[in-house]
Scaffold this active site. Structure first.
Site, PDB file in Angstrom:
ATOM      1  N   SER A   3       0.837  -1.202   0.000  1.00  0.00           N
ATOM      2  CA  SER A   3       0.000   0.000   0.000  1.00  0.00           C
ATOM      3  C   SER A   3       0.871   1.251   0.000  1.00  0.00           C
ATOM      4  O   SER A   3       1.925   1.296   0.638  1.00  0.00           O
ATOM      5  CB  SER A   3      -0.926   0.016   1.212  1.00  0.00           C
ATOM      6  OG  SER A   3      -1.832  -1.066   1.154  1.00  0.00           O
ATOM      7  N   HIS A   4       0.416   2.258  -0.712  1.00  0.00           N
ATOM      8  CA  HIS A   4       1.106   3.541  -0.785  1.00  0.00           C
ATOM      9  C   HIS A   4       1.267   4.085   0.637  1.00  0.00           C
ATOM     10  O   HIS A   4       0.359   3.944   1.461  1.00  0.00           O
ATOM     11  CB  HIS A   4       0.245   4.480  -1.636  1.00  0.00           C
ATOM     12  CG  HIS A   4       0.962   5.687  -2.099  1.00  0.00           C
ATOM     13  ND1 HIS A   4       1.056   6.813  -1.329  1.00  0.00           N
ATOM     14  CD2 HIS A   4       1.630   5.936  -3.234  1.00  0.00           C
ATOM     15  CE1 HIS A   4       1.756   7.723  -1.984  1.00  0.00           C
ATOM     16  NE2 HIS A   4       2.119   7.202  -3.147  1.00  0.00           N
TER      17      HIS A   4
END
Ligand code: SAH
Length: 217
Positions: free
Chosen positions: A67-68
């Site tokens: 995930s960013h």
């Protein structure tokens, strides 16, 4: 652990944190402190493992499978993490989000359905000195043996909110879950008001890999 955390890496982390601070939605200082302590680059080769097995990786773009950072920070903010919170994570993946929660003093239980990721994340997380309870299994079932949880964080896109997870949340507890069947999901923060009542709030659009049923070896 074949990893080095150099001054250069530490500097890059400081830069990342400066970027995160520009986002006014992230208010909990403990999140920045955790990002400073957990070397994100340790987890990147695990993200590539996931791209290798997942045929949807190309659809969501390189770099999206772990995930960013802003997504990790934002989900963590919504979760209102407090020291000692008992938190269930669905989707251990690289293990990065799990380590952020451990660093913030939570007691973490994390479930992963992909065997290879589970094995690799487990060894990395333990080598780093964190001691969450890691389980190879299907997150749709949650972890009834350890329920109820103060908080539940789902890090894959769920077609809808699994009833079993709502059940395993304490009254007063918070679940953060991206909901949607397509490529995009809406981030939901759900508060369990009573055994049968829930309050849900929406927080914009995100892109996650899908929450899939059953385990995969
Ligand atoms: N929290 C992770 C994000 C990984 S991406 C990180 O910090 O890197 C989402 C993960 O959810 C993937 O590893 C995927 O295999 C896993 N996943 C998808 N459906 C699942 C399910 N039903 N149960 C457990 N894990 C699931």
């Amino acid at each position: 652990m074949n990893q080095e955390d150099s001054y250069k890496h530490k500097g890059m982390r400081k830069q990342l944190i400066a970027e995160l601070r520009k986002d006014e939605r992230i208010k909990n200082e403990a999140i920045f402190e955790a990002f400073e302590k957990v070397p994100r680059h340790f987890f990147l080769d695990l993200a590539f493992v996931e791209q290798a097995y997942s045929n949807i990786a190309f659809q969501i773009g390189a770099g999206q499978t772990i995930s960013h950072p802003i997504t990790v920070a934002f989900q963590t903010q919504l979760l209102e993490v407090k020291k000692g919170d008992k938190i269930l994570e669905i989707g251990t993946g690289s293990g990065f989000q799990c380590c952020i929660l451990c660093e913030m003093g939570a007691k973490v239980f994390s479930v992963e359905r992909q065997k290879e990721l589970f094995v690799r994340a487990k060894s990395l997380i333990h080598e780093m000195g964190y001691t969450p309870r890691l389980i190879f299994g299907d997150g749709y079932k949650g972890m009834p043996a350890f329920a109820p949880f103060d908080k539940i964080i789902v890090t894959c896109g769920a077609p809808d909110v699994p009833a079993s997870l709502l059940e395993q949340l304490k009254v007063g507890g918070i679940m953060v879950i991206p909901v949607g069947e397509g490529k995009e999901q809406i981030m939901h923060k759900i508060v369990k008001v009573s055994d049968s009542e829930f309050q849900s709030e929406d927080f914009g659009t995100f892109k996650f890999v899908p929450m899939l049923e059953r385990t995969a070896r």
